[in-house]
Scaffold this active site. Sequence first.
Site, short mmCIF file in Angstrom:
data_model
loop_
_atom_site.label_atom_id
_atom_site.label_comp_id
_atom_site.label_asym_id
_atom_site.label_seq_id
_atom_site.Cartn_x
_atom_site.Cartn_y
_atom_site.Cartn_z
N THR A 27 23.92 -28.94 -9.02
CA THR A 27 23.19 -30.22 -10.22
C THR A 27 23.94 -30.05 -11.28
OG1 THR A 27 21.56 -28.63 -10.65
CG2 THR A 27 21.16 -30.06 -8.62
N MET A 36 21.85 -34.23 -14.54
CA MET A 36 20.75 -35.06 -13.72
C MET A 36 20.29 -34.38 -12.53
SD MET A 36 19.45 -37.74 -15.42
CE MET A 36 19.61 -37.70 -17.27
N HIS A 37 19.51 -33.08 -12.75
CA HIS A 37 19.53 -32.38 -11.35
C HIS A 37 18.31 -33.17 -10.49
CE1 HIS A 37 20.50 -29.11 -14.35
NE2 HIS A 37 19.49 -29.33 -14.84
N ASP A 38 17.16 -33.92 -10.96
CA ASP A 38 16.18 -34.23 -10.25
C ASP A 38 16.54 -35.61 -9.43
OD1 ASP A 38 14.96 -32.10 -10.73
OD2 ASP A 38 13.62 -32.96 -12.51
#
Length: 343
Positions: free
Chosen positions: A200, A267-269
């Site tokens: 991520t 922008m992990h999520d």
Amino acid sequence: MPTTPLIVDVDTGIDDSLALLYLLASPEAELVGITCTAGNVNARQVAINNLAWLELCNGPDVEVALGAEVPIIAPLMTTEETHGPQGIGYAELPAPTRTLSTRHATQVWIDNARKRPGEITGLITGPLTNLALAVKLEPELPLLLKRIVVMGGAFNHPGNTTPTTEWNVAVDPDAAKIVFDAFSVVPDDRRPVICALDVTERIEMHPHHIAELARAAGSTPDEIISPDDEPGRRSQASNKVIRHLSDAVRFYMEFHRLYEQGFLAHMHDPFAAAVALDPSLATVREATVDVELAGTLTRGQTVADWRGMWGQRPNAAIVVDTDPAEFFRRTIDRVGALARALG
């Protein structure tokens, strides 16, 4: 197009916000429920953020339920310095008129899974507290869900909260341990998909991505976020979704620069949301995952046994590779189209 029924468990911060937008912009996403946990900000602010984004985007009348307001054992940590005082950076969303569910988040998980056994995918982009509590109430929950996709952990990668620990797990390591243990019983093809920092942190949103999103939305004037801007500059975008998203992401970029990671936003999520809808976006490697709870320096570290040294069957499919450019292409196409439709 086949749909993917989803329970989305979030601690809505900035990247959780874009994950919600991605799902709202994806016709194959069927939002069954949104459950709120404390993490980036307190759980009640998380709930307000979710309701506000739904209302801004004219989203479906999905149930939004408040969940755990504190971790299972540890004292609550929040990170307003990363996500802003309300969790959405500089964005100031209109106050929502939609209301919270009267049910607790754990009941949303359990009731929906019982009603639709084997159908629902759980997407968790915050601490795992709600899911851990739900598993304690309904031990069959791992077998009732189709699968879970988790944003959390760090394996062959430094942590972002301590040297070894990723934020979502660091907030409630006991919950993460409960979940990984509980889901060890699921069939091989339904193992939890773990989107950890190893991948991520390669999902880097840069200013040009926001400019491309704005163009896709037909927003004017050109949406330019520059590292040379004074901190806190606000967007003048004509499109309301772009304006609020830009103000949120600018804060996140300023935070990353402050900690010498560049003028960008991880922008992990949203990546985890994209994987929940299309697992082919990720290359995975199976492993047995556990969580360190006793280490004085390493509490919350996620440990992967890649080689079977513990003599236990794998309980997770860890994402080890992806194509960030393809992820951003999908994000710009989808969220841009949603923003354009909303005006």
